[in-house]
Scaffold this active site. Structure first.
Site, short mmCIF file in Angstrom:
data_model
loop_
_atom_site.label_atom_id
_atom_site.label_comp_id
_atom_site.label_asym_id
_atom_site.label_seq_id
_atom_site.Cartn_x
_atom_site.Cartn_y
_atom_site.Cartn_z
N HIS A 132 25.20 -45.25 8.58
CA HIS A 132 25.44 -43.95 7.96
C HIS A 132 26.27 -44.12 6.69
O HIS A 132 26.89 -45.16 6.47
CB HIS A 132 26.18 -43.02 8.92
N LYS A 136 31.17 -40.75 6.81
CA LYS A 136 31.07 -40.33 8.22
C LYS A 136 32.35 -40.68 8.95
O LYS A 136 32.87 -41.79 8.82
CB LYS A 136 29.85 -40.98 8.89
P1 NAD Z 1 31.32 -32.53 6.25
O1 NAD Z 1 32.69 -33.13 6.34
O2 NAD Z 1 30.54 -32.67 4.97
O3 NAD Z 1 31.41 -30.95 6.54
C1 NAD Z 1 32.20 -30.36 7.52
C2 NAD Z 1 32.67 -29.00 7.02
O4 NAD Z 1 33.33 -28.35 8.08
C3 NAD Z 1 33.66 -29.09 5.84
O5 NAD Z 1 33.31 -28.20 4.82
C4 NAD Z 1 34.99 -28.72 6.50
O6 NAD Z 1 35.88 -28.06 5.58
C5 NAD Z 1 34.52 -27.76 7.59
N1 NAD Z 1 35.47 -27.64 8.71
C6 NAD Z 1 36.25 -28.60 9.29
N2 NAD Z 1 37.00 -28.07 10.25
C7 NAD Z 1 36.70 -26.75 10.30
C8 NAD Z 1 37.17 -25.67 11.09
N3 NAD Z 1 38.12 -25.83 12.02
N4 NAD Z 1 36.62 -24.45 10.88
C9 NAD Z 1 35.67 -24.25 9.93
N5 NAD Z 1 35.21 -25.23 9.12
C10 NAD Z 1 35.73 -26.46 9.32
O7 NAD Z 1 30.50 -33.11 7.47
P2 NAD Z 1 28.92 -33.12 7.71
O8 NAD Z 1 28.35 -34.39 7.24
O9 NAD Z 1 28.33 -31.83 7.24
O10 NAD Z 1 28.88 -33.20 9.31
C11 NAD Z 1 29.47 -32.18 10.11
C12 NAD Z 1 29.31 -32.54 11.58
O11 NAD Z 1 27.92 -32.52 11.93
C13 NAD Z 1 29.82 -33.93 11.96
O12 NAD Z 1 30.38 -33.86 13.26
C14 NAD Z 1 28.56 -34.78 11.95
O13 NAD Z 1 28.65 -35.92 12.77
C15 NAD Z 1 27.58 -33.78 12.52
N6 NAD Z 1 26.16 -34.03 12.20
C16 NAD Z 1 25.28 -33.80 13.21
C17 NAD Z 1 23.92 -33.89 12.99
C18 NAD Z 1 22.98 -33.53 14.11
O14 NAD Z 1 21.74 -33.55 13.92
N7 NAD Z 1 23.50 -33.15 15.30
C19 NAD Z 1 23.44 -34.28 11.74
C20 NAD Z 1 24.36 -34.51 10.72
C21 NAD Z 1 25.73 -34.37 10.96
#
Ligand code: NAD
Length: 244
Positions: A132, A136
């Protein structure tokens, strides 16, 4: 029209969800929540919350959905045991889809991994390798854990007992039971996963490579449309896709 609230809306996945939502004519995004916003103030306007914020936020979001009679799609990964327990408890009160990966391709990989492990049998060494992007936060990826859990389940093993996270030093010969899990980080890789089945004389590798977050976003939006029509319970993407 299904009304959707996105938590983590300013993140990489949040932005992908907002970009992809217009392609799903049957839903409307009515709330965008990120750090500092109060979900409790808008939750009544939605039918379902799609959470791609942080594993630390998901249990509280699930409890809020349960208290307000809303459905939930959980995209976050990396939950600790206490967070998992709190989230699981909510499943009796609301319908939730909780999937480590929302891409149709990866869910096909899950199915193929189970099938290959069954066909190849116990004589193969099993390793899962994921890569990744450098930003991440959790490792191994939730998808790699799901793949390893599938392999362990086919072999009737407990993953916690047989998982081998990386190797360093004089580790000795590989045991037959262990399932290797390895995380590579770098650049802007959206998500690569390979399952290796290796034995003397041959090796089978099943690989999925995501090159855009849109595949996760479309899957999660599809899950949101599906979950609002379900009774309370915990579901995964295999349920949404009808693969069970
Ligand atoms: P990222 O860091 O780009 O985005 C996360 C966002 O959430 C940020 O804007 C942050 O400010 C916000 N955030 C953090 N804590 C918060 C809270 N308490 N309340 C509201 N907003 C909050 O991360 P990303 O790459 O978008 O990934 C997010 C999550 O999704 C991770 O856990 C990642 O592993 C997961 N993910 C899952 C899949 C899937 O298919 N299940 C795919 C991609 C990413």
């Amino acid at each position: 029209m299904t009304k959707v609230i996105i938590t983590g809306s300013k993140g990489r996945m949040g932005r992908a969800l907002l970009d992809c939502a217009p392609a799903h004519g049957e839903l409307e995004v009515v709330g965008q929540i990120d750090q500092g916003d109060d979900l409790a103030r808008v939750i009544q306007q939605g039918d379902v919350v799609i959470d791609f914020s942080s594993h630390t936020a998901t249990a509280t979001i699930a409890e809020l959905c349960a208290a307000n009679g809303k459905a939930l799609v959980i995209g976050t990964t990396g939950h600790d045991d206490a967070e998992k327990t709190r989230i699981t408890r909510c499943a009796a009160r609301l319908p939730m889809v909780w999937a480590s990966n929302y891409s149709t391709g990866v869910n096909t990989l899950f199915w193929l991994t189970r099938k290959a492990a069954e066909i190849l049998g116990p004589g193969y060494d099993l390793e899962v390798v994921e890569m990744h992007h450098r930003l991440k936060k959790d490792a191994p990826s939730g998808t790699a854990k799901s793949l390893a859990e599938i392999l362990a389940a086919v072999r009737r093993q407990q993953l916690a007992k047989v998982a081998r996270h990386g190797r360093e030093g004089i580790v000795g010969e590989r045991t037959h039971e262990e399932i290797g899990i390895h995380s590579v980080r770098g650049g802007d890789v959206v998500g690569d996963h390979t399952v290796v089945f290796a034995t003397n004389g041959e090796r089978v590798e099943l690989t999925h490579k995501a090159s855009s977050r849109d595949t996760f976003a479309h899957g999660a939006l599809r899950a949101a449309l599906w979950v609002v029509r379900q009774p309370p319970g915990r579901y995964d993407m295999q349920d949404v896709l009808g693969l069970k």
